[in-house]
Design a protein around this motif. Structure first.
Motif: not given
Length: 273
Positions: A241-251, A256-264
């Motif tokens: 839950l708390h990783q959503l913010f940095p993963l969305l920023v990277h998306t 690329g693959g960051y979108a898939g990581q954020a969705v996961a």
């Protein structure tokens, strides 16, 4: 630099996105320029909490330039890692006026890396996190085609359920805000914090970001933190839950693959209840 410091530069060399400069008076400094320097200078000053992790001293700053203390590099070791965990707990405990509050004297319009970030205060973390740290970046990624409508809907579900997913209420913590492993500088005298995106937030967000890209000796850091300032039950399950913010920023920045990581991560957050 002579205008800001009153000292001439003897030599300079690239240092990542910054520049190392050797000054005529024998000091070594780091210079950064650009739109984010005002927020970074305010963040460094705000994070300089007694007993907290050391941060580079701001030697001079104006609207376009930031000159900071240079910190020599070193290697992570067990005791400095434990000390970092305890010091990070002290920093978080220094608190903030509200979730989303900027550092003292800092602007509302700030940056996380090269992505824009708004520091807009809110009274409750779940609602603030949804409105200011998840939905804006989902919207940008969806509009760019990096996230599909179906994928974006997963984040909408997370945001709607955030009051139930967030765990026990906590007071606003004083966050570094971009605490991935590259912004923890291991020096001969311990771990320093650099390149902040400082704001008031939930302390679990900083800890989750440490785990995102593999901080050395993370288990030691977390154990020492938890001993100094025990974390609420279920904190490990809330990491996605708390990783959503940095993963969305990277998306938004890299796609690329960051979108898939954020969705996961969003789907993993939904499985915690």
């Amino acid at each position: 630099m002579a205008r800001l410091l009153g000292v001439r530069v003897r030599r300079s060399a690239p240092l990542g996105a910054a520049t190392r400069v050797d000054l005529d008076d024998g000091r070594v400094a780091v210079v950064k320029a650009g739109d984010g320097v005002v927020a970074e200078a305010a963040g460094l000053r705000w994070l300089a909490v007694p007993g907290g992790p050391p941060v580079p001293a701001v030697l001079a700053a104006d609207d376009g330039w930031l000159v900071m203390e240079f910190v020599a590099g070193g290697h992570p070791a067990r005791e400095p890692a434990a000390a970092f965990g305890r010091r990070l707990a002290t920093l978080h405990a220094a608190g903030a006026p509200a979730f989303g509050s900027p550092p003292d004297g800092g602007p509302a319009d700030a940056w996380i890396g090269s992505a824009a970030m708004r520091n807009v205060p809110g009274p409750r973390w779940p609602q603030w996190y949804a409105a200011e740290r998840v939905r804006p970046y989902v919207r940008i990624a969806r509009d760019a085609g990096t996230l599909s409508a179906v994928e974006a809907a997963v984040f909408d579900t997370v945001c709607d359920r955030l009051p139930d997913l967030a765990g026990p209420a906590e007071p606003p913590a004083r966050l570094h805000g971009d605490l991935w492993s590259g912004n923890v500088l291991w020096s001969p005298d311990g771990a320093w914090l650099i390149d902040p995106a400082a704001h008031g937030g939930h302390r679990e967000t900083d800890l989750a970001m440490l785990a995102l890209f593999g901080l050395p000796r993370l288990d030691t850091v977390l154990a020492a933190y938890d001993e100094a300032a025990p974390l609420a039950p279920g904190w490990r399950e809330r990491v996605p839950l708390h990783q959503l913010f940095p993963l969305l920023v990277h998306t938004v920045l890299f796609g690329g693959g960051y979108a898939g990581q954020a969705v996961a991560a969003a789907r993993a957050a939904l499985r915690t209840t």
